[in-house]
Write an enzyme that holds these catalytic residues in place. Structure first.
Site, mmCIF file in Angstrom:
data_model
loop_
_atom_site.group_PDB
_atom_site.id
_atom_site.type_symbol
_atom_site.label_atom_id
_atom_site.label_comp_id
_atom_site.label_asym_id
_atom_site.label_seq_id
_atom_site.Cartn_x
_atom_site.Cartn_y
_atom_site.Cartn_z
ATOM 1 N N ASN A 45 32.291 46.389 29.879
ATOM 2 C CA ASN A 45 32.549 47.754 30.323
ATOM 3 C C ASN A 45 33.412 48.470 29.285
ATOM 4 O O ASN A 45 32.952 48.631 28.146
ATOM 5 C CB ASN A 45 33.055 47.849 31.775
ATOM 6 C CG ASN A 45 34.290 47.086 32.125
ATOM 7 O OD1 ASN A 45 34.262 45.857 32.242
ATOM 8 N ND2 ASN A 45 35.385 47.786 32.345
ATOM 9 N N ASP A 46 34.621 48.879 29.577
ATOM 10 C CA ASP A 46 35.361 49.810 28.719
ATOM 11 C C ASP A 46 35.486 49.342 27.270
ATOM 12 O O ASP A 46 35.843 48.188 27.016
ATOM 13 C CB ASP A 46 36.790 49.996 29.232
ATOM 14 C CG ASP A 46 36.859 50.446 30.665
ATOM 15 O OD1 ASP A 46 35.811 50.584 31.309
ATOM 16 O OD2 ASP A 46 37.988 50.665 31.146
ATOM 17 N N PHE A 105 43.322 43.837 31.204
ATOM 18 C CA PHE A 105 42.660 45.121 31.393
ATOM 19 C C PHE A 105 42.753 45.978 30.132
ATOM 20 O O PHE A 105 43.327 45.596 29.125
ATOM 21 C CB PHE A 105 43.257 45.841 32.601
ATOM 22 C CG PHE A 105 42.638 45.449 33.923
ATOM 23 C CD1 PHE A 105 41.912 44.277 34.067
ATOM 24 C CD2 PHE A 105 42.792 46.252 35.041
ATOM 25 C CE1 PHE A 105 41.344 43.914 35.277
ATOM 26 C CE2 PHE A 105 42.221 45.907 36.265
ATOM 27 C CZ PHE A 105 41.501 44.731 36.383
#
Length: 488
Positions: A45-46, A105
């Site tokens: 993802n990111d 994260f």
């Protein structure tokens, strides 16, 4: 810099790298992009830690190396010198500590004293709907192997203005200090918080850099902040506005009080699959990548042992108080022999049908001569021979409305996505990139863009049509595009 190497993290990274390498041999390539970045297998993802270091553009990314589903986040890693030739590198970060046990994260990267510094959010689940998110650092001397700071977490708790959703540090230098912006939200108000440091270790809370007016989302994720031209730009991904997307604000920054004053705001991309954008540090150009997917949209490739991709790299340009997003010029190196027309006139009801110019994907460019065009509507349909599956890109001149229609695009989620082009001159240009499972549209030199994942089950070819008048094209180019060259 830090002598202590965490053996547990090394073991986690080694196991994850081995698992990804084995899974890469089981990946179904039906929808694997040819000219968009994806990891060898599993989930992405990111984009994280975008930085120019030792002659390479380094990209890191949120990665689950054990499944095509989201899971405990690692940081995948790759690098390139030209955005055409890529090299996969070993995973950079693994959730090895108590403070990041449930995921490393998103975050950013900077270069200081010749070393590469990664800043990320350590994520830990502590109860039902309760998490601890703290800010951490890892450092590398070779750009490949990273050691976590023994002082982690550098920011162990959120300030009164924030909440437990406290994440995604973006770090930059101004004058003699380092600054960090973090995303959070409280009482229904999304916020970007500002911190300051002289040494990258001790971080002092400055205050709220910017916040929602009550209509801009209840959490601001993945903030990015940088100068562009003679202004500053704040990028953020708001939660609470329906579909996930990216917004930008242009304005003035006062470092004396730690406040950003927005003068203009807009969306950065009007499609459904553009999220968590981040810009590179250490470059003269403001180059960005985004996650080319969305949390709530289906992902047919998960059945093929992978999920997610990154967008084409784009350069952000400030012009007349607005941002333009332009595909990087390096991507022109992918172009192969194609079709080129000049001074093409299509009468009402006419079609220009191009043969399939590439097995997998292509780039289309057209420039409309508005002075000699009487039609109010025209469109590019990228479709199969039987006209069963198609992606439609249309323009309504009366409304100045650009439309991307994926209702008949094959598998996956469908939709019709629209945006108004702010101004109209003597010409109108449109650039479209179609890969195996994506379409990216750039109108008016990147003044407006739309990005969507599409999963056609048939080969598609471009067709241009007009209605209600003639369409005068100054230029039409269709290039098949070569795939990225990727080294593992």
């Amino acid at each position: 810099m830090f002598e202590k190497v965490n053996k547990f993290q090394c073991d986690l990274i080694e196991q994850a790298n081995q698992n990804v390498a084995e899974a890469a041999n089981q990946v179904d390539h039906t929808y694997r992009p040819d000219f968009h970045f994806v990891p060898p297998a599993f989930w992405i993802n990111d984009p994280n830690g975008l930085v120019y270091y030792q002659g390479y553009y380094h990209i890191f990314y949120q990665h689950h190396p054990y499944s095509p589903e989201w899971g405990p986040m690692y940081w995948g890693h790759a690098r390139t010198k030209d955005f055409v030739n890529w090299e996969h590198l070993p995973i950079a970060l693994a959730p090895s500590e108590d403070y990041d046990r449930d995921g490393c994260f998103s975050g950013s990267a900077i270069v200081a004293d010749g070393k590469l510094h990664l800043f990320y959010t350590g994520h830990k689940v502590v109860g039902e709907d309760q998490v601890e998110q703290v800010q951490c650092r890892a450092v590398s001397e070779d750009g490949i192997t990273f050691v976590k700071d023994p002082a982690n977490p550098l920011i162990p708790s959120y300030p009164e203005a924030g909440s437990q959703d406290f994440r995604d540090p973006k770090v930059w230098r101004h004058a003699d200090n380092w600054y960090m912006v973090l995303g959070t939200g409280k009482d229904g108000i999304g916020k970007a918080l500002l911190y300051k440091s002289a040494d990258l270790t001790k971080w002092n809370y400055v205050g709220v850099l910017a916040e929602s007016d009550g209509t801009q989302g209840y959490i601001w994720e993945c903030p990015d902040f940088f100068p562009l031209g003679d202004k500053y730009v704040l990028l953020y991904s708001p939660i609470g506005l329906g579909r996930r997307h990216v917004r930008y604000q242009i304005g003035e920054m006062d470092y004396n009080i730690g406040k950003f004053t927005a003068e203009y705001e807009d969306e950065l991309d009007f499609g459904p699959d553009f999220y968590a954008v981040q810009s590179f540090s250490g470059t003269k150009r403001r180059i960005v990548l985004a996650w080319m997917d969305s949390w709530k949209r289906s992902k047919p490739s998960q059945k093929h042992n992978w999920a997610g991709a990154l967008t084409l790299p784009r350069e952000l340009i400030l012009q007349e108080g607005r941002i333009k997003s332009v595909p990087l010029k390096e991507l022109k190196a992918l172009r192969q022999d194609g079709i080129h027309c000049h001074g093409l006139l299509l009468e009402s009801g006419d079609e220009f049908c191009a043969p399939i110019v590439a097995e997998n994907g292509f780039e289309i460019y057209l420039q409309v001569d508005l002075a000699n065009t009487t039609a109010n509507n025209w469109r590019i349909s990228i479709q199969d021979e039987q006209q069963v599956e198609m992606v439609l890109i249309g323009y309504d001149r009366t409304k100045r409305e650009l439309v991307l229609d994926t209702d008949q695009s094959g598998l996956g989620d469908k939709g019709v996505f629209k945006t108004t082009v702010p101004t109209e001159g003597s010409t109108f240009d449109l650039r479209v990139f179609l890969d195996r499972s994506s379409v990216e549209v750039f109108a008016e030199e990147g003044t407006r863009t739309l990005t969507a994942r599409v999963y056609p089950t048939k080969e598609l070819a471009p067709r241009i049509t007009t209605s209600g008048g003639n369409l005068a094209l100054n230029q039409l180019d269709i290039w098949p595009l070569a795939p990225f060259i990727i080294k593992r």
